[in-house]
Design a protein around this motif. Structure first.
Motif, PDB file in Angstrom:
ATOM      1  N   GLU A 219       0.841  -1.194   0.000  1.00  0.00           N
ATOM      2  CA  GLU A 219       0.000   0.000   0.000  1.00  0.00           C
ATOM      3  C   GLU A 219       0.877   1.244   0.000  1.00  0.00           C
ATOM      4  O   GLU A 219       1.421   1.628   1.021  1.00  0.00           O
ATOM      5  CB  GLU A 219      -0.911   0.024   1.226  1.00  0.00           C
ATOM      6  N   ARG A 224      -7.695   3.242  -0.239  1.00  0.00           N
ATOM      7  CA  ARG A 224      -7.825   1.824  -0.537  1.00  0.00           C
ATOM      8  C   ARG A 224      -9.139   1.589  -1.275  1.00  0.00           C
ATOM      9  O   ARG A 224     -10.222   1.852  -0.746  1.00  0.00           O
ATOM     10  CB  ARG A 224      -7.786   1.003   0.745  1.00  0.00           C
ATOM     11  N   GLN A 251      -0.249  -1.867   7.579  1.00  0.00           N
ATOM     12  CA  GLN A 251      -1.266  -1.203   6.777  1.00  0.00           C
ATOM     13  C   GLN A 251      -2.348  -0.597   7.668  1.00  0.00           C
ATOM     14  O   GLN A 251      -2.473  -0.930   8.845  1.00  0.00           O
ATOM     15  CB  GLN A 251      -1.935  -2.190   5.798  1.00  0.00           C
TER      16      GLN A 251
END
Length: 373
Positions: A219, A224, A251
């Motif tokens: 990430e 997201r 994350q």
């Protein structure tokens, strides 16, 4: 104060790159000097790229960069006109770094991943493919450096695509009994049938099966997109690829990601593993994460195995896969099973247990902070 002058002083002077805070100009004082770094023609690329990378997390709209000639006692001889940090960044990134990337200047380095065997030994499982870009003789940028320098979404998308295709081309250098792990942020790759057809064609050319590729989900994007992420994972699995979550635990809400994509593997964050010997909270966290993955049938790659102390702790865990400097640092060529067996597969010579892990000394920064920055 008048500037220092004279041929003797000038002959001994050095060039200095300064970052100034000009956000609140005042008539009664000079701008604050946030950072200053001495450099010469040979170290120019390294110093400038590190400087841009150092300020990647800041709002640079109120910063400026100035080149000075300084005497050995630190007084200035000549100072160039200050330019905005944005212009300086555009010069470094747009004229030095990304032209290299666009010309195929990314190189692949490989770090081995080992697995436990049924007989209780260790065997070579595969390699993680890592991107590098060499700008000068003393300046090689790793993936973290590159993504810090890619300050806009368009540059990040371009860099992700270049790194992904570079790693796929590197499958021609991997033995056919090993797996290749590739870091991917699906937010910056297009997906879709045309994209995966190109992937399949390249793998066919290299005679490398998609079943031996593991996509590590990372990430680096600010948001997201779970729907897009699940679609990308579904398409990758359609080719037979395995899915892993990289640096699990770092994350935003890692368990949301875990439940959404149902990975085949998770990779534990190296800093979490390296600290668990001295921190019982981290140690119990690692052990519970490994146990959870094992109960769900998810393989766990324990990263950050640096020495025999780390290895002794990991051998007592149900995790099957391991990675770290104990088995090899990233190298320009994949390591063979025979070469790794000479030093990497020996078991710790002391009694098995849970000894305290040693801490690695942090690398010295190249920047010299002033005024408490």
């Amino acid at each position: 104060m008048r500037p220092v002058q004279g041929p003797a002083i000038a002959a001994q002077s050095q060039r200095c790159l300064r970052v100034l805070d000009v956000s609140q100009p005042r008539a009664d004082r000079s701008p604050d000097v946030l950072t200053e770094v001495r450099f010469d023609e040979k170290s120019k690329h390294r110093v400038c790229t590190r400087l841009v990378s150092h300020f990647h997390h800041r709002d640079v709209s109120g910063l400026a960069v100035q080149v000075c000639q300084t005497s050995p006692d630190g007084r200035w001889v000549n100072a160039a006109r200050a330019v905005s940090f944005t212009s300086f960044r555009d010069l470094v990134v747009g004229q030095w770094v990304f032209p290299r990337v666009r010309r195929g200047g990314l190189n692949c380095f490989f770090q081995p991943i080992v697995r436990k065997t049924a007989a209780g030994g260790l065997a070579l499982h595969g390699h993680e493919c890592l991107s590098r870009c060499r700008l000068a003789h003393d300046c090689t940028l790793n993936a973290q450096d590159l993504f810090r320098l890619a300050w806009s979404d368009s540059l990040r998308q371009e860099l992700h695509a270049a790194a992904f295709w570079s790693c796929l081309r590197a499958t021609s250098r991997i033995a056919h009994d090993q797996r290749l792990y590739i870091n991917v942020d699906p937010a910056f790759l297009p997906g879709g049938s045309d994209f995966w057809n190109r992937v399949n064609n390249l793998l066919d050319e290299n005679r490398f099966s998609a079943h031996r590729i593991v996509i590590e989900i990372v990430e680096s994007s600010s948001q997201r997109d779970l729907a897009g992420l699940r679609r990308f994972v579904h398409e990758a699995r359609g080719l037979g690829m395995k899915i892993a979550i990289d640096d699990f635990g770092t994350q935003r809400d890692p368990f949301q990601l875990f439940h959404s994509i149902r990975p085949d593997l998770i990779k534990l964050e190296p800093d979490l593993v390296r600290s668990c010997g001295n921190d019982p909270w981290r140690r119990r966290t690692c052990e519970h994460l490994i146990s959870l993955a094992s109960d769900l049938g998810v393989d766990c790659v324990v990263e950050g195995i640096e020495d025999d102390l780390d290895l002794a702790w990991c051998l007592e865990q149900p995790a099957r896969l391991m990675q770290g400097y104990r088995f090899g640092r990233p190298a320009a060529e994949p390591v063979s099973a025979a070469a790794l067996a000479e030093f990497g597969f020996r078991r710790p010579h002391f009694a098995r247990g849970t000894p305290a892990l040693t801490q690695l000394a942090p690398a010295l920064p190249i920047l010299v902070p002033v005024h408490g920055f």
